[in-house]
Design a protein around this motif. Structure first.
Motif, PDB file in Angstrom:
ATOM      1  N   ARG A  31      -5.339  -6.104  -0.674  1.00 52.01           N
ATOM      2  CA  ARG A  31      -4.791  -6.267   0.672  1.00 52.01           C
ATOM      3  C   ARG A  31      -3.393  -5.641   0.771  1.00 52.01           C
ATOM      4  N   SER A  32      -2.571  -5.862  -0.244  1.00 49.05           N
ATOM      5  CA  SER A  32      -1.215  -5.327  -0.248  1.00 49.05           C
ATOM      6  C   SER A  32      -1.222  -3.800  -0.226  1.00 49.05           C
TER       7      SER A  32
ATOM      8  N   LEU B 223      -2.296  -2.526   3.298  1.00 47.27           N
ATOM      9  CA  LEU B 223      -1.218  -2.717   4.275  1.00 47.27           C
ATOM     10  C   LEU B 223      -0.057  -1.771   3.970  1.00 47.27           C
TER      11      LEU B 223
ATOM     12  N   TYR C 136     -11.883  -3.243   3.719  1.00 51.91           N
ATOM     13  CA  TYR C 136     -11.443  -4.130   2.639  1.00 51.91           C
ATOM     14  C   TYR C 136     -12.482  -4.178   1.515  1.00 51.91           C
TER      15      TYR C 136
ATOM     16  N   LEU D 103      -8.737  -4.052   8.441  1.00 51.82           N
ATOM     17  CA  LEU D 103      -9.344  -4.366   7.147  1.00 51.82           C
ATOM     18  C   LEU D 103     -10.817  -4.740   7.287  1.00 51.82           C
TER      19      LEU D 103
ATOM     20  N   THR E 145      -3.660  -1.833   9.357  1.00 51.75           N
ATOM     21  CA  THR E 145      -3.304  -3.125   9.948  1.00 51.75           C
ATOM     22  C   THR E 145      -4.294  -4.195   9.492  1.00 51.75           C
ATOM     23  N   GLU E 146      -3.913  -5.450   9.689  1.00 58.28           N
ATOM     24  CA  GLU E 146      -4.788  -6.563   9.309  1.00 58.28           C
ATOM     25  C   GLU E 146      -6.149  -6.463   9.991  1.00 58.28           C
ATOM     26  N   THR E 147      -6.139  -6.107  11.289  1.00 58.87           N
ATOM     27  CA  THR E 147      -7.414  -6.037  12.024  1.00 58.87           C
ATOM     28  C   THR E 147      -8.296  -4.906  11.516  1.00 58.87           C
TER      29      THR E 147
END
Length: 641
Positions: free
Chosen positions: A140-141, A144, A83, A153, A149-151
């Protein structure tokens, strides 16, 4: 002024001219697809534009205010999280944010200074005007959307694979704020869901971009101009890939007609010149000289038609036989320790079907093919191939190729007892390995060359079941089209994992969408699959008591597709039966025509009897062929084909 102007560019490597006289412009709003065969110089041209590569002649000029965004050859590894790595493209906004925090803290601590308040106001305006309120959400968008995946980032970017780091770099470029993007194969390493996200992003992109890609479905969706690099020259047209190919085909046809007309006129004039000279009078020589000048002018204007580029050409032929149930799986599951890849998977593939498996990256598609090919054992459940079904497996990783082998030995080692040395060389030539190229080591080949070797080996197996894992990866567009043609004519069964939606649209009888919990069936190609998803979304809003018209339509369509496949197979078999019988009859007639046979009444009688039997068989075969053709025509008419 355009954002980019390329003028009369030339690039050579030693004695080879890669391209010359290349000129084009890119203006605001241009979404340009840049196409050409592997090795023609597309990536080199991008490197010249970015300054990473020198050039021999010409110029590259950027317009005032052009901000160029492009992927680098290497991705910094470092310890930063994924991220933070992508967010760092907004460094100016991050600096403003940091300064704002310092100013706000000072004001909270009671430092009431007019200059400080004015500075806070200025910073806040600059922050909001440059997208400060949304840049973190957009980062973030994008991540994804590209399949992270969120994890992931928060995971260090250095721990990701090369393909994943390339995706991270792509996210940085897309978010960079550049008004001219150069994107080299951006769909590599993306699954279909991520490619569709990228398509939506680029379609709405307000700046300009040039994109190198062999993904025709992608090009059709995102481009409004096309530049093709071919035979050291470029060809440009307005429109996406499909429109460009239509215009190019028309232009080639007109060029050929003009060329033939001009050649014919030159021949006519030169005939007149010869005739005038034969007559031998003074005025005849004057006329001949005048006509000869006219012929020379036409010769000077004569433009030879564009030659077709070399492309692979081959056919897959399946062995006869094989059970009606080609592939069967029941309750199949696969786990690695505590990680379950998929479970409860049931599948039935019928003989002659062309079935495609789609799904997100990591859902287990390649694992499933490895299990079916016998290279991996399932954790539970069972699977088997039908009776007399022989499978050939095209591996995406190509680990089955020996890096120390030559191209010739890799292709011939397994088949030296069934194919001659000359025949294997001819086959290699059809796959564009000619002359000394057959002595290249496998370990020195490009991705496209490795794919061609593996396709040749696949062809030589004559297997009646093909298990193909991303077969169009590394292939340029002409090679993809050759593969599609070969697979379309293949008379066996196919189970294919791919992200190539163009291929799916052309060939698929069925699509199996794979998740961790099994397979969902859709009848038809990729566009049919999308239509079914849209229909399903509509169905979910209806009450459970209402019957689904879509379900009935898909059932009917499945049955019609099955009948159509059977009819096509019947026609193909009838054609083959007639061709074999005609060849046999010709051989018998050739024997009967020999003098030594004609004088041997016993032998001649036997052959005459055999010829009569073949003719009778041919009559029956002709009738069967005609019936099969009529049935196929009737079914195709009903399908609107």
């Amino acid at each position: 002024m355009p954002l980019l102007a390329v003028n009369n560019l030339k690039k050579s490597f030693v004695t080879r001219v890669l391209f010359e006289g290349v000129s084009f412009e890119v203006s605001e709003g241009d979404h340009v697809g840049f196409i050409g065969v592997n090795g023609c110089g597309k990536s080199t041209l991008f490197s010249i534009i970015t300054g990473r590569e020198s050039y021999d002649e010409g110029s590259v000029v950027f317009g005032h205010g052009t901000v160029l965004g492009t992927t680098e050859q290497t991705v910094a590894e470092g310890e930063a999280s994924l991220y933070d790595y992508v967010l760092s493209v907004f460094e100016p906004l991050l600096r403003i944010e940091s300064e704002l925090e310092e100013v706000n803290a000072a004001l909270l601590n009671g430092i009431a200074d007019d200059k400080l308040i004015e500075r806070q106001h200025t910073l806040r305006e600059r922050y909001e005007d440059n997208g400060g309120l949304t840049f973190k959400a957009r980062t973030r968008s994008a991540l994804l959307g590209l399949g992270f995946t969120e994890t992931e980032l928060s995971k260090s970017v250095g721990l990701f694979s090369g393909g994943q780091r390339n995706k991270a770099q792509l996210a940085r470029v897309l978010l960079s704020g550049a008004n001219l993007l150069l994107l080299d194969e951006p769909t590599n390493h993306l699954d279909i869901k991520s490619i569709e996200w990228l398509e939506d992003f680029l379609s709405a992109y307000r700046g300009a971009f040039m994109v190198i890609s062999h993904d025709r479905y992608f090009l059709d969706r995102v481009t409004n101009r096309t530049i093709e690099l071919k035979d050291r020259r470029i060809y440009q047209s307005k429109g996406n890939y499909s429109r460009h190919m239509e215009l190019r085909s028309t232009a080639r046809e007109l060029q050929l007609r003009q060329y033939l007309r001009t050649k014919k006129e030159i021949k006519r004039i030169e005939g007149m010149v010869e005739q005038q000279r034969r007559w031998g009078q003074e005025h005849n020589f004057v006329t001949a000289a005048h006509k000869q000048k006219a012929a020379e002018r036409l010769k000077a204007q004569l433009v030879e038609p564009e030659k077709e580029s070399a492309s692979i050409h081959f056919t897959f032929t399946a062995k006869e036989g094989g059970g009606n149930d080609a592939v069967v799986a029941r309750g199949l599951s696969k786990s690695y320790g505590q990680h379950e890849v998929f479970s409860g998977l049931d599948m039935l593939v019928k003989k002659g079907e062309k079935v495609f498996i789609l799904g997100d990256n990591g859902c287990g598609k390649t694992t499933l093919l490895n299990i079916l090919a016998g290279k991996m054992r399932p954790t539970s459940g069972m699977c088997y191939l039908g009776a007399h079904t022989e499978a050939a497996y095209y591996e995406q990783t190509m680990t089955g190729l020996d890096p120390n082998n030559t191209v010739l030995n890799e292709a011939w080692d397994k088949y030296f007892n069934v194919i001659s040395h000359q025949d294997i060389r001819n086959a290699l030539g059809a796959f564009l390995f000619r002359g000394d190229e057959v002595e290249k080591q496998i370990g020195m080949l490009s991705g496209g060359e490795l794919a061609r070797v593996q396709l040749l080996k696949l062809m030589l197996t004559r297997a009646n079941l093909l298990l193909l894992d991303e077969p169009t990866n590394h292939l340029d567009i002409p090679s993809r089209e050759a593969l599609e043609q070969a697979l379309d004519e293949y008379n066996g069964t196919m189970l294919i994992v791919t992200h190539d939606r163009y291929l799916v649209n052309r060939l698929a009888d069925r699509i199996l969408h794979m998740t961790a919990h099994g397979l969902t069936e859709y009848i038809g190609g990729y566009d049919d699959y999308l239509a079914a998803l849209r229909e399903a979304e509509g169905d979910s809003q209806r009450t459970a008591a209402q019957p689904s018209e879509a379900a009935k339509q898909y059932k009917d369509k499945k049955a019609a597709k099955s009948e159509l496949n059977k009819a096509r197979t019947a026609v193909a078999r009838a054609e083959k039966g007639v061709a074999d019988a005609e060849t046999e009859l010709e051989e018998v007639n050739n024997l009967l025509a020999r003098p030594d046979i004609a004088t041997n009444y016993v032998k001649a009688g036997e052959l005459s009897k055999r010829a009569d039997e073949i003719r009778q068989r041919l009559e029956a075969l002709y009738s069967s062929w005609e019936e099969a053709e009529q049935r196929l025509a009737s079914l195709e008419e009903g399908e609107g084909l």
